[in-house]
Design a protein around this motif. Structure first.
Motif, PDB file in Angstrom:
ATOM      1  N   SER B 149      42.919  52.181  88.708  1.00 21.49           N
ATOM      2  CA  SER B 149      41.586  51.613  88.553  1.00 21.49           C
ATOM      3  C   SER B 149      41.645  50.686  87.340  1.00 21.49           C
ATOM      4  N   THR B 150      40.643  49.840  87.202  1.00 19.38           N
ATOM      5  CA  THR B 150      40.729  48.782  86.187  1.00 19.38           C
ATOM      6  C   THR B 150      39.556  48.807  85.219  1.00 19.38           C
ATOM      7  N   ILE B 151      39.875  48.616  83.954  1.00 15.23           N
ATOM      8  CA  ILE B 151      38.845  48.399  82.936  1.00 15.23           C
ATOM      9  C   ILE B 151      38.799  46.899  82.662  1.00 15.23           C
ATOM     10  N   ALA B 152      37.621  46.303  82.805  1.00 19.55           N
ATOM     11  CA  ALA B 152      37.493  44.881  82.484  1.00 19.55           C
ATOM     12  C   ALA B 152      37.276  44.738  80.981  1.00 19.55           C
ATOM     13  N   VAL B 153      38.084  43.888  80.369  1.00 19.09           N
ATOM     14  CA  VAL B 153      37.907  43.596  78.947  1.00 19.09           C
ATOM     15  C   VAL B 153      37.409  42.153  78.867  1.00 19.09           C
ATOM     16  N   VAL B 154      36.135  42.018  78.611  1.00 14.43           N
ATOM     17  CA  VAL B 154      35.513  40.692  78.638  1.00 14.43           C
ATOM     18  C   VAL B 154      35.497  40.104  77.223  1.00 14.43           C
ATOM     19  N   LEU B 155      36.226  39.007  77.070  1.00 18.33           N
ATOM     20  CA  LEU B 155      36.323  38.379  75.752  1.00 18.33           C
ATOM     21  C   LEU B 155      35.371  37.186  75.705  1.00 18.33           C
ATOM     22  N   THR B 156      34.375  37.295  74.857  1.00 22.40           N
ATOM     23  CA  THR B 156      33.440  36.177  74.712  1.00 22.40           C
ATOM     24  C   THR B 156      33.751  35.430  73.422  1.00 22.40           C
ATOM     25  N   GLY B 157      33.319  34.196  73.347  1.00 23.86           N
ATOM     26  CA  GLY B 157      33.570  33.404  72.140  1.00 23.86           C
ATOM     27  C   GLY B 157      35.023  33.008  72.032  1.00 23.86           C
ATOM     28  N   ARG B 158      35.330  32.287  70.995  1.00 21.69           N
ATOM     29  CA  ARG B 158      36.710  31.857  70.793  1.00 21.69           C
ATOM     30  C   ARG B 158      37.181  32.302  69.421  1.00 21.69           C
ATOM     31  N   THR B 189      39.265  39.062  80.832  1.00 19.91           N
ATOM     32  CA  THR B 189      38.547  37.928  81.406  1.00 19.91           C
ATOM     33  C   THR B 189      37.629  37.312  80.355  1.00 19.91           C
ATOM     34  N   GLY B 190      36.974  36.244  80.741  1.00 18.02           N
ATOM     35  CA  GLY B 190      36.009  35.612  79.847  1.00 18.02           C
ATOM     36  C   GLY B 190      36.581  34.380  79.178  1.00 18.02           C
ATOM     37  N   GLU B 191      35.685  33.661  78.485  1.00 12.75           N
ATOM     38  CA  GLU B 191      36.104  32.396  77.869  1.00 12.75           C
ATOM     39  C   GLU B 191      37.156  32.616  76.780  1.00 12.75           C
ATOM     40  N   GLY B 192      37.156  33.819  76.210  1.00 15.12           N
ATOM     41  CA  GLY B 192      38.151  34.132  75.183  1.00 15.12           C
ATOM     42  C   GLY B 192      39.561  34.046  75.745  1.00 15.12           C
ATOM     43  N   LEU B 254      34.863  37.338  70.200  1.00  8.08           N
ATOM     44  CA  LEU B 254      35.913  36.822  69.326  1.00  8.08           C
ATOM     45  C   LEU B 254      35.354  35.984  68.173  1.00  8.08           C
ATOM     46  N   SER B 255      34.124  35.510  68.350  1.00  8.48           N
ATOM     47  CA  SER B 255      33.622  34.580  67.339  1.00  8.48           C
ATOM     48  C   SER B 255      33.316  35.285  66.017  1.00  8.48           C
ATOM     49  N   ASP B 256      33.076  36.619  66.066  1.00  9.28           N
ATOM     50  CA  ASP B 256      32.875  37.255  64.759  1.00  9.28           C
ATOM     51  C   ASP B 256      33.900  38.349  64.476  1.00  9.28           C
ATOM     52  N   LEU B 257      35.098  38.139  65.023  1.00  6.86           N
ATOM     53  CA  LEU B 257      36.175  39.115  64.815  1.00  6.86           C
ATOM     54  C   LEU B 257      36.857  38.851  63.466  1.00  6.86           C
ATOM     55  N   PRO B 258      36.976  39.848  62.607  1.00  9.01           N
ATOM     56  CA  PRO B 258      37.711  39.645  61.356  1.00  9.01           C
ATOM     57  C   PRO B 258      39.205  39.894  61.580  1.00  9.01           C
ATOM     58  N   PRO B 259      40.076  39.472  60.686  1.00 10.66           N
ATOM     59  CA  PRO B 259      41.494  39.852  60.774  1.00 10.66           C
ATOM     60  C   PRO B 259      41.614  41.368  60.690  1.00 10.66           C
ATOM     61  N   LEU B 260      42.438  41.937  61.572  1.00  6.73           N
ATOM     62  CA  LEU B 260      42.541  43.393  61.668  1.00  6.73           C
ATOM     63  C   LEU B 260      43.951  43.873  61.360  1.00  6.73           C
ATOM     64  N   VAL B 261      44.047  45.165  61.090  1.00 10.79           N
ATOM     65  CA  VAL B 261      45.340  45.778  60.825  1.00 10.79           C
ATOM     66  C   VAL B 261      45.307  47.200  61.372  1.00 10.79           C
ATOM     67  N   ALA B 262      46.453  47.677  61.890  1.00  9.98           N
ATOM     68  CA  ALA B 262      46.571  49.088  62.277  1.00  9.98           C
ATOM     69  C   ALA B 262      47.331  49.770  61.134  1.00  9.98           C
ATOM     70  N   VAL B 263      46.755  50.821  60.591  1.00 12.45           N
ATOM     71  CA  VAL B 263      47.357  51.470  59.422  1.00 12.45           C
ATOM     72  C   VAL B 263      48.257  52.626  59.878  1.00 12.45           C
ATOM     73  N   PRO B 264      49.222  53.032  59.037  1.00 23.09           N
ATOM     74  CA  PRO B 264      50.140  54.112  59.425  1.00 23.09           C
ATOM     75  C   PRO B 264      49.359  55.397  59.740  1.00 23.09           C
ATOM     76  N   HIS B 265      49.840  56.173  60.692  1.00 25.97           N
ATOM     77  CA  HIS B 265      50.975  55.984  61.599  1.00 25.97           C
ATOM     78  C   HIS B 265      50.480  55.918  63.044  1.00 25.97           C
ATOM     79  N   ASP B 266      49.254  55.461  63.234  1.00 27.55           N
ATOM     80  CA  ASP B 266      48.711  55.398  64.587  1.00 27.55           C
ATOM     81  C   ASP B 266      48.290  53.984  64.925  1.00 27.55           C
ATOM     82  N   VAL B 267      48.645  53.564  66.112  1.00 25.15           N
ATOM     83  CA  VAL B 267      48.373  52.191  66.495  1.00 25.15           C
ATOM     84  C   VAL B 267      46.870  51.961  66.721  1.00 25.15           C
TER      85      VAL B 267
END
Ligand code: SF4
Lengths: 156, 408
Positions: B149-158, B189-192, B254-267
């Protein structure tokens, strides 16, 4: 497809790097994997896996596709794995080497007796019987044959 | 048939079991060893479809010791004897090599590596399997699947610099969690997505498996067709989404996404870079099947150009193609001049085998996809970030929020 063993309880998100670290992959000697299984999680664990049924939480076996992880567990003497969630590639790998894997939420007490039957779809521990998510007839056939290699051998 | 992209490619509705011919199968120097062993134990000595089979040396490339060398030798001999496609050391990471004009939209792709979902960026159904499964595929040319089955991940903005596709991927993993999509497919999907380059889509789909997903897919569109035309494939058709039913849907702006990081030890322990800014680091690593592509190196070069890195920095192009492009554009020299070491194409230190292994207590900021405990060396800790964050941090020696002025 009946099996039994003593419970060894683990937590959530046990990834395949934790089951067998990358530094032990460059060999074909299965004893090396069995010896170092879970080393980065708990170095004493390997010695307790003879005749054990692993009972874990969510996302067991996530991460790398390394088949050494399921082989290490089997070679160390694990008779079955029960987890509330099992990562997809790990699940297929276990079936493919004939190691019973079961998705089910069960309470766990270290050392408690565990029995399971995949054909009938149940696992029993602590005096309670839990019903399993059914697996497909094909997967059951591979398990019963002892793995995908055996299926091919029998076909010949 | 109608349905999600995964259902259309596999030809059955979610939940059904199907047997499918595999259009492209591949393994690497690591998984090839056990695949060969399983194949022999099966009593099979001929690969069913050598023209659809690829063996790609990338994990420990070149070999780090004689044991590895010996194992690689066997796989190399096998590849030659069977007449399968073979990519020698230096050719690049399997997922990148397969992405350079081999995988096409609508294909079924199976790789003996968990990040095989990367190729979903082309609108292919691509998924990872283990060695014995791969042996079965090599023996028969096909395998079974349960249609997810599928989860739609809709990316809006750029996403605008310094935010990049890696931040989108991290946002997605953070939102869904490390097992949020187990057994399912993600459809982006989406404009992103339409505004994203192929390199960016490959980064996005690469990390689908970090949510437990079986596949991550983007519809093939004009961008896909143009990219593939660059590799000589003319007349590829775009895929048009159906009106179909999804198991779930999430939206990421995406238009208000900040730079992100995954911290140790879990993605999936994802937070804003801001939150951990100032954390001292011992090594920066730019590369891998997530972020070792040309656009990544270009972005990195634009940050370190004419400056000096303050911490040891390992850069690994994902393939020979990427390396050649970097050489041609002059960015290879800029990266080296900035004080970085550039290693040959391959996985490099990603799996802790060689060329940048961490010591006890060391911290690495990496553009890879996994930060599991001890992965890059016993006692080391890994933060996962975008290339821009890695570049900004390389200049300061501590985790640093990338600013617009970094990306010049
Ligand atoms: S770069 Fe890292 S994650 Fe990608 S295939 Fe290589 S080892 Fe795996």
């Amino acid at each position: 497809m009946y099996g039994e063993g003593r419970a060894v309880c683990l937590g959530d998100d046990i990834n395949t790097d934790l089951i067998i670290a990358g530094r032990y992959l460059r060999t074909k000697d299965r004893r090396v994997w069995a010896e170092h299984v879970f080393e980065d999680l708990d170095p004493g664990l390997a010695d307790r896996l003879g005749g054990a049924v692993i009972i874990a939480g969510r996302n067991f076996g996530c991460g790398s596709s390394r088949e050494q992880a399921v082989i290490a567990l089997r070679e160390a003497g694990v008779t079955g794995i029960v987890a509330s969630g099992i990562a997809r590639i790990f699940f297929r790998n276990a079936i493919n080497i004939g190691l019973p894997v079961m998705e089910c939420e069960v309470g766990c007490r270290d050392g408690a007796g565990v029995r399971f039957n995949l054909e009938e779809g149940w696992v029993e521990t602590g005096g309670r019987r839990h019903m399993l998510h059914p697996i497909s007839p094909r997967m059951l056939d591979i398990l019963k044959a002892g793995g995908l290699v055996e299926v091919w051998r029998q076909r010949k | 048939m109608r349905g999600t992209l995964a259902e259309r490619i596999l030809g059955a509705p979610a939940g059904e079991y199907v047997d499918r011919r595999v259009d492209r199968a591949f393994c690497h120097d690591g998984t090839g060893v056990l695949t060969l062993e399983a194949l022999r134990s099966m009593g099979v000595d001929v690969v069913a479809c050598p023209d659809r089979t690829y063996i790609i040396f990338d994990h420990i490339s070149p070999a780090n010791n004689s044991t590895t060398s010996g194992l690689q030798h066997e796989v190399r001999e096998f590849a030659a004897a069977q007449g399968v496609h073979f990519s020698e050391i230096g050719g690049g990471i399997c997922h990148q090599v397969m992405s350079e004009g081999i995988v096409l939209p609508g294909e079924v792709v199976v790789g003996a590596d968990s990040h095989s979902c990367t190729m979903g960026a082309f609108g292919a159904f691509a998924t990872g399997v283990g060695a014995t499964d791969m042996a079965g595929v090599l023996a028969s040319g096909s395998t079974w699947f349960r249609v997810p089955s599928t989860i739609a991940v809709v990316l809006t903005g750029r996403a605008a610099p310094p935010v990049e596709p890696k931040d989108v991927a991290l946002a997605c993993v953070g939102r869904l969690g490390a097992d949020g999509a187990t057994y399912q497919a993600l459809e982006f999907t989406g404009e992103g997505v339409s505004g994203m380059s192929m390199d960016g889509r490959l980064t996005l789909c690469n990390m689908a498996v970090e949510t437990g997903a079986k596949a991550g897919l983007c519809y093939a569109d004009e961008t896909t067709c143009r990219y593939l035309a660059g590799f000589g494939h003319q007349g590829i058709e775009a895929q048009v989404p159906d009106d179909c039913s999804y198991a779930d849907e999430i939206g990421i702006d995406l238009s208000d996404l900040p730079p992100l990081v995954a911290v140790p030890h879990d993605v999936d322990s994802v937070c804003e870079v801001e939150r951990v800014a100032g954390t001292p680091i011992d090594q920066v690593f730019v590369g891998t099947c997530t972020n070792g592509r040309y656009e990544d190196l270009m972005r990195f070069a634009s940050i370190v150009r004419g400056r000096k890195v303050a911490v040891r920095t390992v850069v690994v192009p994902a393939s020979r193609g990427v390396l050649m492009q970097a050489l041609g554009a002059g960015i290879y020299a800029e990266i080296v001049e900035a004080g970085c070491v550039v290693c040959p194409p391959g996985c490099g230190p990603c799996l802790g085998a060689h060329m940048g292994v961490l010591g006890e207590g060391e911290v690495c900021l990496s553009t890879a996809n996994r930060n599991f405990r001890n992965r890059m060396g016993v006692g080391g800790a890994i933060y996962l970030s975008s290339v821009a964050t890695a570049g900004a941090s390389a200049l300061t020696g501590e985790i640093t929020v990338p600013e617009d002025e970094h990306v010049r």
